[in-house]
Motif scaffolding. Structure first.
Motif, PDB file in Angstrom:
ATOM      1  N   THR A   1       0.818  -1.210   0.000  1.00 42.70           N
ATOM      2  CA  THR A   1       0.000   0.000   0.000  1.00 42.70           C
ATOM      3  C   THR A   1       0.848   1.256   0.000  1.00 42.70           C
ATOM      4  O   THR A   1       0.561   2.220  -0.708  1.00 42.70           O
ATOM      5  CB  THR A   1      -0.922   0.010   1.243  1.00 42.70           C
ATOM      6  N   MET A   2       1.891   1.257   0.802  1.00 44.51           N
ATOM      7  CA  MET A   2       2.668   2.481   0.993  1.00 44.51           C
ATOM      8  C   MET A   2       3.559   2.831  -0.198  1.00 44.51           C
ATOM      9  O   MET A   2       3.715   4.013  -0.510  1.00 44.51           O
ATOM     10  CB  MET A   2       3.532   2.359   2.262  1.00 44.51           C
ATOM     11  N   VAL A   3       4.128   1.841  -0.850  1.00 40.32           N
ATOM     12  CA  VAL A   3       5.055   2.138  -1.952  1.00 40.32           C
ATOM     13  C   VAL A   3       4.365   2.928  -3.068  1.00 40.32           C
ATOM     14  O   VAL A   3       4.897   3.949  -3.517  1.00 40.32           O
ATOM     15  CB  VAL A   3       5.713   0.840  -2.489  1.00 40.32           C
ATOM     16  N   PRO A   4       3.170   2.541  -3.519  1.00 46.49           N
ATOM     17  CA  PRO A   4       2.531   3.303  -4.597  1.00 46.49           C
ATOM     18  C   PRO A   4       1.964   4.656  -4.161  1.00 46.49           C
ATOM     19  O   PRO A   4       1.607   5.477  -5.008  1.00 46.49           O
ATOM     20  CB  PRO A   4       1.392   2.408  -5.073  1.00 46.49           C
ATOM     21  N   LEU A   5       1.859   4.903  -2.870  1.00 50.38           N
ATOM     22  CA  LEU A   5       1.242   6.154  -2.427  1.00 50.38           C
ATOM     23  C   LEU A   5       2.048   7.384  -2.822  1.00 50.38           C
ATOM     24  O   LEU A   5       1.468   8.423  -3.149  1.00 50.38           O
ATOM     25  CB  LEU A   5       1.009   6.135  -0.917  1.00 50.38           C
ATOM     26  N   GLY A   6       3.370   7.299  -2.795  1.00 50.00           N
ATOM     27  CA  GLY A   6       4.196   8.447  -3.181  1.00 50.00           C
ATOM     28  C   GLY A   6       3.909   8.900  -4.603  1.00 50.00           C
ATOM     29  O   GLY A   6       3.543  10.070  -4.829  1.00 50.00           O
ATOM     30  N   PRO A   7       4.034   7.999  -5.580  1.00 51.97           N
ATOM     31  CA  PRO A   7       3.718   8.402  -6.953  1.00 51.97           C
ATOM     32  C   PRO A   7       2.246   8.817  -7.132  1.00 51.97           C
ATOM     33  O   PRO A   7       1.956   9.737  -7.904  1.00 51.97           O
ATOM     34  CB  PRO A   7       4.019   7.143  -7.776  1.00 51.97           C
ATOM     35  N   ALA A   8       1.340   8.183  -6.407  1.00 54.72           N
ATOM     36  CA  ALA A   8      -0.072   8.553  -6.528  1.00 54.72           C
ATOM     37  C   ALA A   8      -0.313   9.963  -6.015  1.00 54.72           C
ATOM     38  O   ALA A   8      -1.062  10.736  -6.629  1.00 54.72           O
ATOM     39  CB  ALA A   8      -0.934   7.555  -5.758  1.00 54.72           C
ATOM     40  N   LEU A   9       0.320  10.308  -4.911  1.00 58.23           N
ATOM     41  CA  LEU A   9       0.159  11.667  -4.386  1.00 58.23           C
ATOM     42  C   LEU A   9       0.778  12.705  -5.325  1.00 58.23           C
ATOM     43  O   LEU A   9       0.258  13.819  -5.469  1.00 58.23           O
ATOM     44  CB  LEU A   9       0.774  11.761  -2.987  1.00 58.23           C
ATOM     45  N   GLN A  10       1.882  12.326  -5.990  1.00 63.76           N
ATOM     46  CA  GLN A  10       2.470  13.233  -6.979  1.00 63.76           C
ATOM     47  C   GLN A  10       1.509  13.442  -8.153  1.00 63.76           C
ATOM     48  O   GLN A  10       1.378  14.546  -8.664  1.00 63.76           O
ATOM     49  CB  GLN A  10       3.801  12.688  -7.475  1.00 63.76           C
ATOM     50  N   SER A  11       0.814  12.354  -8.552  1.00 63.68           N
ATOM     51  CA  SER A  11      -0.172  12.474  -9.630  1.00 63.68           C
ATOM     52  C   SER A  11      -1.311  13.397  -9.232  1.00 63.68           C
ATOM     53  O   SER A  11      -1.781  14.208 -10.040  1.00 63.68           O
ATOM     54  CB  SER A  11      -0.734  11.101 -10.005  1.00 63.68           C
ATOM     55  N   VAL A  12      -1.755  13.292  -7.992  1.00 64.29           N
ATOM     56  CA  VAL A  12      -2.823  14.168  -7.511  1.00 64.29           C
ATOM     57  C   VAL A  12      -2.346  15.620  -7.526  1.00 64.29           C
ATOM     58  O   VAL A  12      -3.081  16.523  -7.953  1.00 64.29           O
ATOM     59  CB  VAL A  12      -3.275  13.748  -6.089  1.00 64.29           C
ATOM     60  N   ALA A  13      -1.128  15.841  -7.077  1.00 66.97           N
ATOM     61  CA  ALA A  13      -0.578  17.200  -7.048  1.00 66.97           C
ATOM     62  C   ALA A  13      -0.467  17.792  -8.444  1.00 66.97           C
ATOM     63  O   ALA A  13      -0.589  19.006  -8.619  1.00 66.97           O
ATOM     64  CB  ALA A  13       0.784  17.194  -6.360  1.00 66.97           C
ATOM     65  N   GLN A  14      -0.278  16.945  -9.442  1.00 69.05           N
ATOM     66  CA  GLN A  14      -0.152  17.406 -10.824  1.00 69.05           C
ATOM     67  C   GLN A  14      -1.497  17.450 -11.533  1.00 69.05           C
ATOM     68  O   GLN A  14      -1.573  17.711 -12.729  1.00 69.05           O
ATOM     69  CB  GLN A  14       0.813  16.513 -11.593  1.00 69.05           C
ATOM     70  N   GLY A  15      -2.571  17.151 -10.806  1.00 68.97           N
ATOM     71  CA  GLY A  15      -3.905  17.218 -11.388  1.00 68.97           C
ATOM     72  C   GLY A  15      -4.288  15.997 -12.205  1.00 68.97           C
ATOM     73  O   GLY A  15      -5.215  16.053 -13.005  1.00 68.97           O
ATOM     74  N   GLN A  16      -3.599  14.889 -12.021  1.00 67.71           N
ATOM     75  CA  GLN A  16      -3.897  13.659 -12.755  1.00 67.71           C
ATOM     76  C   GLN A  16      -4.635  12.685 -11.834  1.00 67.71           C
ATOM     77  O   GLN A  16      -4.109  11.656 -11.429  1.00 67.71           O
ATOM     78  CB  GLN A  16      -2.605  13.032 -13.286  1.00 67.71           C
TER      79      GLN A  16
END
Length: 156
Positions: free
Chosen positions: A89-104
């Motif tokens: 769960t934790m490993v993909p959260l970093g890239p997912a949060l970056q996607s949210v920050a970029q509006g994706q």
């Protein structure tokens, strides 16, 4: 390259092996659960059924070790699967949060779905493992106690 970036790369490399381990843990949990249900049926049908293999030359300490060896895999399953699920769960959260920050948002949602599926499978495996461990431990300890009583009666 800074330390955080190095950690992130190592974590990303660990994701696929962890997901494979989660899948294997889930399959093993299903197998162990089925084997325990089958053993419960055998115990119900055959009142003198024993899963602890007692040989006269084995000491009580050796029998206890045999008992531990029989239930150790499901004990490890019940303890390790939640940790694997947390990693999954934790490993993909970093890239997912970056996607949210970029509006994706759609890309982040896909990552979150996979991450949560991993933790759900890991927790299901751990739950089955804990039930199997508890039931089989009780059965094996009862068999060990019966063997102790039998040996005490033979010596008396």
């Amino acid at each position: 390259m800074n330390l955080e970036a190095g950690f992130a790369q190592v974590a990303q490399v660990l994701l696929w092996p962890v997901l494979v381990l989660v899948a294997l843990a889930f399959v093993y949990a299903l197998w162990a659960g089925g084997a325990t249900l089958m053993e419960a049926w055998q115990r119900w049908r055959l009142p003198h059924y024993r899963s602890l293999r007692v040989a006269p030359e084995l000491s009580m300490d050796e029998l206890e070790l045999q008992l531990v060896r029989q239930i150790e895999p499901v004990r490890l399953l019940s303890r390790l699967a939640p940790m694997l699920g947390l990693i999954a769960t934790m490993v993909p959260l970093g890239p997912a949060l970056q996607s949210v920050a970029q509006g994706q948002g759609q890309q982040a949602l896909a990552v979150f779905s996979g991450a949560f599926a991993g933790v759900v499978l890991a927790l299901a495996a751990a739950s089955v493992g804990l039930v199997v461990y508890s039931v089989r431990r009780r059965w094996l300890l009862a068999e060990l106690l019966a063997e102790r009583k039998r040996r005490a009666e033979v010596l008396a």
